[in-house]
Design an enzyme around this catalytic site. Structure first.
Site, PDB file in Angstrom:
ATOM      1  N   ASP A 159       0.919  -1.063   0.038  1.00 15.63           N
ATOM      2  CA  ASP A 159      -0.170   0.133  -0.036  1.00 15.63           C
ATOM      3  C   ASP A 159       0.754   1.015   0.212  1.00 15.63           C
ATOM      4  OD1 ASP A 159      -2.788   1.056   0.565  1.00 15.63           O
ATOM      5  OD2 ASP A 159      -1.718   1.884   2.085  1.00 15.63           O
TER       6      ASP A 159
ATOM      7  N   GLU B 210       1.560  -0.433  -5.073  1.00 12.95           N
ATOM      8  CA  GLU B 210       0.631   0.537  -5.440  1.00 12.95           C
ATOM      9  C   GLU B 210       1.562   1.886  -5.604  1.00 12.95           C
ATOM     10  OE1 GLU B 210      -3.556   2.486  -3.812  1.00 12.95           O
ATOM     11  OE2 GLU B 210      -1.786   2.111  -2.395  1.00 12.95           O
TER      12      GLU B 210
END
Length: 657
Positions: free
Chosen positions: A336, A371
């Site tokens: 993330d 990401e």
């Protein structure tokens, strides 16, 4: 219990050796460290860690056993302007704790002040670490090691995936056990996915703001203890580790990899007004990026940012990843806000954490997915991550939606994304699989909502609909919301089919969001991070079985097309791809940029995707040869052999020669 012996500086955390427990804690700036042990009634006994090796404090508690509840109090200067926030009134979680007992509730005692240390003792309210003795029989488990070229990823939430499944025993719905239940394993095999990517299962907390609103953090992107499993997904906290490993083992036997979504960018301590329970009190200045005034650099939007260029924090991050691979046989990670991993503070491909991962034989040989952005300056880094990382590709997502739903993208731009975004990823020896193609994910509209809503509807989140993106590139086809006339429903279905076909038959690594193959809707909420309810749980009894079969047929078809599975870049005249106009002629330069939205994509000289992205029915002349539409675009028992396809408005069809 006797005072602590000096013990050893490794391994990190609390380690039981059969006779006692060795404790270690990294802190470069502490003056002294106390181990705090708690009995069943909450009584506390403190022991000063007597050993220090470099920046690691350590001690050995003889006769201690698994199940022991503990925490730390760390002493040192309170100099906020220098990022030093030591406060022994606050009980602290071991960053390496394998199990944590208790929730992080919104108690005043769990906050620490800034101008002056808060002297209220937090022990009665703070979560406690638990010593774990870890033994598990993996039998003959082996990682599937699915080649990237054959990989199809399925992003899902542990609870939301099975909580409403009528064929899963009620007592295990929404748990780790349900992931490996034969019903789910059979479904994954039928669908054809090769990897299950789970939203965070690391022990996380709900932000104080959400608790005050009566909401909770559903997605889990607010980590509290990076080495501990989230206990709410277990049937019993005492058996959580084995429940999760049983699921991984069952999935591996079916040839399905398990990828974890992990948050190595911030912690649940949030901003300076947030809870004070771990890294902040252990060594705030080492663990976080600190401004000159002592505040946090907030490149995550969550209040703080982990300093993953600090040697001690790099070691912490790498040990965390190795722990999940070694202890739970995890096959990969999705990171993330992964640009934080490369900050020094500017983003660098040779950042310390990237270099450490690349040099680790264990971590460099699993699936690593970034990401590739954070919200700080220079944080958008799509295409710039070093091998062996793959990356979420938002260029693909936006292009697919714009081409099919907004109708404002040229054939050339569409083809660029269809061909693995070579303009972005064909560098540094990377392969087409480096682009993880997605049309939807947990963050944003579901696929059904993309064709039913023009605007976000996030009122239930308690932020007056200000949260969530406004750039959805969606199209409600003339009516906001679900339902409508038969014609409207059919047009929306055609758009969903077009988007799924684009996703699953493009070059690169496709990622499907769980529920999209069911027709799941979140009723226009494009930021359902705090919705732990029927809005996000998959309703299996209302699932669109026809759409599920359509999706499964596409996934299985994908595995038969060499141009998609061999994971090599398409070159001119290599037989992998030809780009044709509606008359089966090569696209001209003008057609690439300004042509009508009709085109044909010939893959491996045998598979043809005919596209009519206009609002009119159009005849498309197929290339020479006998072509028949293939499932799921025609019945297997009655294939249509044709030379001209009458393409419906906003439609596409796949043929085989």
């Amino acid at each position: 219990m006797s005072p602590l012996a000096i013990g050893n500086a490794t391994p990190h955390g609390a380690t039981y050796d059969g006779r006692g427990v060795n404790f270690t804690l990294f802190s470069a700036h502490a003056a002294r460290v106390e181990l705090c042990v708690f009995d069943a009634q909450g009584g506390e006994q403190r022991y000063e860690l007597p050993g220090r090796s470099g920046d690691v404090w350590h001690g050995y508690l003889a006769h201690a056993r698994p199940g022991l509840r503990y925490g730390y109090r760390v002493y040192g200067p309170w100099k906020p302007e220098q990022g030093l926030l030591f406060n022994p009134a606050k009980l602290l979680i071991d960053p390496y704790a394998r199990r944590v007992e208790g929730e992080l509730k919104d108690h005043p005692e769990l906050h620490g002040g800034y101008d002056a240390p808060d002297r209220r003792d937090s022990a009665a309210f703070a979560p406690k670490c638990v010593v774990v003795a870890d033994h598990y029989d993996w039998e003959d488990d082996a990682p599937p090691r699915t080649p990237w070229g054959n990989s199809v990823i399925y992003e899902a939430h542990v609870k939301g995936l099975t909580y409403l499944h009528p064929d899963i025993p009620e007592e295990i719905r929404g748990t780790y056990k349900a992931l490996g239940h034969p019903v789910m394993v059979a479904y994954f095999k039928q669908l054809g996915i090769t990897a299950l990517e789970l939203l965070p299962v690391v022990h996380f907390a709900s932000e104080p703001r959400l608790q005050r609103l009566g909401l909770s953090n559903y997605w889990g992107y607010n980590p509290m203890a990076m080495f501990a499993l989230h206990p709410a997904y277990a049937c019993s906290p005492d058996t959580a580790l084995d429940e999760f490993r049983d699921a991984v083992k069952a999935l591996h036997k079916a040839g399905i990899e398990v990828i974890l979504d992990i948050v190595l960018n911030h912690s649940a301590e949030l901003d300076l007004d947030g809870p004070f329970f771990s890294l902040r009190g252990i060594d705030n200045r080492s663990y976080y990026w600190i401004k000159e005034d002592g505040d946090y650099h907030n490149w995550t939007g969550c209040g703080n940012t982990l300093n993953l260029s600090h040697p001690g924090v790099v070691e912490y991050a790498c040990e965390c990843l190795r722990y999940w691979v070694e202890t739970f046989h995890i096959d990969g990670f999705r990171f993330d806000l992964a640009s934080v991993m490369g900050r020094t503070p500017e983003f660098r491909q040779d950042a310390p954490l990237f270099s450490a991962i690349k040099s680790c034989p264990l971590l460099s040989n699993i699936k690593l997915i970034a990401e590739p952005w954070d919200i700080g300056e220079g944080g958008y880094q799509v295409g710039n991550f070093p091998p062996p990382f793959a990356e979420w590709n938002d260029h693909f997502r936006d292009a697919a939606r714009r081409f099919w739903l907004q109708r404002n993208l040229s054939p050339g731009d569409f083809a660029q994304r269809f061909a693995a975004s070579s303009d972005v990823f064909k560098r540094n020896g990377r392969k087409p699989s480096a682009t993880v193609n997605l049309v939807t994910a947990h963050d944003g509209f579901t696929l059904r909502d993309c064709v039913c809503f023009n605007q976000k509807h996030n009122e239930a989140n308690g932020e007056e609909n200000r949260d969530g993106t406004n750039n959805n590139y969606s199209n409600n086809h003339g009516k906001e919301g679900l339902g409508g006339t038969l014609d409207l429903i059919e047009r929306r279905r055609d758009s969903i089919h077009a988007l799924l076909t684009t996703l699953l038959l493009s070059q690169g690594t496709p990622m499907l969001f769980a529920g999209d193959e069911h027709g799941h809707s979140q009723h226009g909420n494009n930021n359902a991070y705090c919705q732990d309810n029927v809005l996000t749980w998959l309703d299996w009894q209302q699932a669109n079985s026809g759409l599920t079969l359509f999706t499964a047929a596409l996934i299985h078809l994908r595995q038969t097309i060499p141009a998609l599975t061999r994971d090599s870049w398409w070159e001119e005249n290599d037989g992998n791809v030809q780009w044709l106009n509606q008359y089966a002629q090569p696209l001209s330069a003008d057609e690439w940029q300004n042509g009508p939205k009709q085109m044909q994509i010939l893959l491996s000289d045998r598979f043809l995707i005919a596209i009519n992205a206009t609002l009119e029915v159009t005849d498309i002349v197929l290339p020479e040869g006998e072509w028949h539409a293939i499932p799921p675009f025609a019945g297997e028992d009655n294939p249509v052999i044709t030379a001209v396809w009458q393409g419906p408005a906003h439609g596409l069809c796949v043929f085989q020669r």
